[in-house]
Scaffold this motif. Structure first.
Motif, PDB file in Angstrom:
ATOM      1  N   UNK A  79       0.726  -0.992  -0.080  1.00 28.34           N
ATOM      2  CA  UNK A  79       0.028  -0.022  -0.015  1.00 28.34           C
ATOM      3  C   UNK A  79       0.806   1.204  -0.104  1.00 28.34           C
ATOM      4  N   UNK A  80       0.549   2.162  -1.082  1.00 32.87           N
ATOM      5  CA  UNK A  80       1.286   3.691  -0.820  1.00 32.87           C
ATOM      6  C   UNK A  80       0.773   4.423  -0.006  1.00 32.87           C
ATOM      7  N   UNK A  81      -0.511   4.199   0.482  1.00 33.40           N
ATOM      8  CA  UNK A  81      -1.132   5.223   1.213  1.00 33.40           C
ATOM      9  C   UNK A  81      -2.183   4.377   2.151  1.00 33.40           C
ATOM     10  N   UNK A  82      -2.362   5.111   3.298  1.00 29.82           N
ATOM     11  CA  UNK A  82      -3.375   4.576   4.493  1.00 29.82           C
ATOM     12  C   UNK A  82      -4.223   5.682   4.844  1.00 29.82           C
ATOM     13  N   UNK A  83      -5.579   5.179   4.881  1.00 32.12           N
ATOM     14  CA  UNK A  83      -6.203   6.445   5.523  1.00 32.12           C
ATOM     15  C   UNK A  83      -6.637   5.508   6.876  1.00 32.12           C
ATOM     16  N   UNK A 182       6.181  -3.289  -4.250  1.00 30.84           N
ATOM     17  CA  UNK A 182       6.023  -3.422  -2.802  1.00 30.84           C
ATOM     18  C   UNK A 182       5.799  -1.926  -2.185  1.00 30.84           C
ATOM     19  N   UNK A 183       5.953  -0.965  -3.129  1.00 31.55           N
ATOM     20  CA  UNK A 183       5.761   0.421  -2.356  1.00 31.55           C
ATOM     21  C   UNK A 183       4.210   0.676  -2.926  1.00 31.55           C
ATOM     22  N   UNK A 184       3.478   0.039  -3.604  1.00 32.82           N
ATOM     23  CA  UNK A 184       2.231   0.238  -3.881  1.00 32.82           C
ATOM     24  C   UNK A 184       1.762   1.121  -5.117  1.00 32.82           C
ATOM     25  N   UNK A 185       2.766   1.165  -5.745  1.00 34.44           N
ATOM     26  CA  UNK A 185       2.604   2.228  -7.112  1.00 34.44           C
ATOM     27  C   UNK A 185       2.694   1.657  -8.170  1.00 34.44           C
ATOM     28  N   UNK A 186       2.114   1.701  -9.008  1.00 27.49           N
ATOM     29  CA  UNK A 186       2.425   0.975 -10.591  1.00 27.49           C
ATOM     30  C   UNK A 186       2.227   2.347 -11.483  1.00 27.49           C
TER      31      UNK A 186
END
Lengths: 212, 344
Positions: A79-83, A182-186
């Motif tokens: 996941x790149x971001x979490x709320x 793994x950084x949650x960015x494509x």
């Protein structure tokens, strides 16, 4: 639809704080007062534009209930971001933030951008957690903070988009290696080829195309 | 075939045709058993599962796509369904152009049973032929949810209408009619899946890739903290990669023993159940114990009435039901052949 980047988000927090409602408000622009308890993961997606680039947010809405907690942990990866959401009318949901944060930090990548959200800001008369407390918690743990209302849509767009902006800035600064999934960015299909020319250079270099 | 079809997985599927010369009373539809014969592909031939649209379909392509990249090593068994509701007759909830793709897969390919349920909505274009994995134009498919199978109860609701009943632990109930374009064989696969999920496979603990030295279900009161922990540790040791799949597998292995305990309790689709009974069951399900019980309850007193569940048998004495679905049983590797032979 074509996109320059895809960011994976995860929404976490105690049961009943409004995670699914936030997602629904963001993706469908509607509020559903009664929502089925989430089990497993529910998905949502929306395109946004940052710096002239189309970014697809792939949002994973997770179960908040304690009995599903162990399963939820498995979704943090990539996941790149979490709320991280709490309910301003329920003190206990605020008190549990530390546990959620520990979980998130333990099971996700260290660069994940975390937005702390105090939801249900429309219920001012029932408020149990002051805004200043949320701000202080966020400051102490290096999080971004906003109060939102999924019901009135107040700050909902901003919460998702500001998180994306923060991720985008990290990409620009080279903090995120966009070639590491793994950084949650494509990288979007049309940018992948351009980006390949930058392969080997600093991972954080922005994908080609567009200005800046 | 879509251009985005992923490379064929090297999951150890049987590559030789298996001759089944003996039928088992526990198989729901014996004549269908014959239809399964020859479904295992011979080297060089296309996988019949793909031809039937239950393998490498749209759902599989989506979850394996770079966008999700979920369970990349695991086969997905999937079909398209139409969501229906009960009325005097079954009524379609959505327009014909909207279907639901339902699939099962494993978070780790070597798990003995599927542990993940995938649900996606599929929107077909006007007049588009709904051929499952080779549509002329790609329909719009949206992954809606992933559910651990331990939180889901899958039942055959109406055999004649080919309707499954899917109930989540939160009491959300879906009635799903297999899309008419699917052949009958596909529904038989689903019947078999339901049966496997309820009863397990006798061969599951014999899979050499699962380093299990004990039964997965503890003999003393189905305490999941015992053997399953051992399984978890060994799984971790054998597959050191950190991953969603690994984490889920660890959780699931513990949960599997529970869900099978509970599903045994339901036992609604036992070997003695006829199709008629299944249909009738649904109509009277409000009074049935299964309706009242939540899948994760752990009242195990019922277990005394069973000598030993199929799932628990390490050394089954009699003929055991085998899955002939290459896509459903992760244990259907080449090493399965002798096993099958020994039971036939």
């Amino acid at each position: 639809m074509a996109y320059a980047y895809l960011f994976k988000y995860i929404i976490i927090g105690d049961t009943g704080v409004g995670k699914s409602c936030l997602l629904l408000q963001f993706t469908d622009k509607r509020f559903q007062p009664v929502h089925d308890l989430t089990i497993g993961v529910e998905f949502g997606a929306r395109m946004i534009t940052i710096d002239g680039k189309q970014i697809k947010l792939q949002i994973w809405d997770t179960a908040g209930q304690e009995s599903f907690r162990s399963i939820t942990r498995s979704y943090y990866r990539g996941a790149a971001g979490a709320l991280l959401v709490y309910d301003i009318t329920r003190r206990d949901t605020f008190n549990h933030l530390t546990t959620w944060l520990e979980d998130a930090r333990q099971h996700s990548n260290s660069n994940m951008v975390i937005m702390l959200i105090g939801n249900k800001s429309d219920l001012e008369s029932r408020r149990e957690v002051k805004k200043e407390e949320g701000e202080a918690f966020a400051r102490e743990h290096g999080l971004i903070f906003m109060e939102t209302s999924a019901k009135t849509a107040s700050n909902v767009e901003e919460a998702f988009i500001n998180t994306a902006k923060e991720i985008y800035e990290k990409i620009q600064e080279g903090v995120f290696d966009i070639n590491n999934e793994a950084n949650g960015i494509k990288i979007g299909p049309q940018h992948a080829a351009t980006n390949a020319t930058h392969a080997g250079s600093q991972g954080g270099q922005q994908a080609g195309g567009g200005c800046c | 075939m879509l251009s985005s079809v992923p490379q064929r997985k090297t999951w150890r599927k049987p590559k030789k045709t298996v001759k089944v010369t003996r039928s088992y009373p526990t198989v729901p539809s014996l004549n269908v058993w014959e239809e399964f014969r020859g479904l295992f592909p011979v080297d060089g031939e296309p996988d019949p599962g793909v031809g039937l649209g239950v393998e490498e379909g749209l759902l599989c392509q989506m979850v394996h796509s770079p966008e999700f990249n979920l369970f990349p090593e695991s086969v997905v068994f999937e079909s398209n369904f139409v969501q229906v509701k009960k009325g005097r007759n079954w009524i379609d909830i959505y327009k014909a152009s909207k279907t639901m793709a339902l699939g099962v897969t494993s978070s780790v390919p070597c798990l003995p049973l599927p542990n993940i349920l995938l649900m996606a909505s599929v929107k077909w274009q006007q007049g588009q032929t709904q051929t499952w994995n080779r549509p002329s134009t790609t329909p719009k498919i949206i992954l809606k949810r992933i559910l651990p199978l331990k939180f889901v109860e899958l039942q055959v609701c109406d055999c004649l209408q080919r309707i499954l009943r899917l109930r989540t632990v939160t009491e959300k109930i879906y009635y799903l009619r297999l899309h008419p374009d699917h052949p009958e064989t596909v529904f038989c696969f689903w019947i078999r899946l339901v049966q496997i999920l309820q009863q397990g496979l006798s061969i599951t603990t014999k899979d050499p890739r699962i380093l299990v030295t004990h039964c997965l279900v503890s003999k003393n009161g189905c305490n999941p903290s015992g053997d399953s922990k051992l399984v978890q540790k060994k799984l971790q040791a054998s597959q050191p990669s950190e991953s969603l799949t690994q984490l889920m597998a660890n959780e699931e292995s513990e949960a599997l023993s529970r869900i099978f305990a509970d599903l045994h309790q339901h036992n609604q689709f036992s070997s003695r159940s006829s199709k008629k009974t299944e249909t009738k069951k649904d109509s009277s399900e409000k009074n049935s114990p299964s309706e009242d019980s939540i899948p994760c309850t752990l009242d195990l007193s019922w277990r005394n009435s069973f000598t030993c569940g199929e799932w628990e048998r390490e050394n089954p004495s009699g003929p055991q039901p085998l899955s002939l679905l290459s896509t459903l049983a992760a244990s259907t590797g080449p090493q399965l052949a002798p096993l099958i032979g020994s039971f036939i």
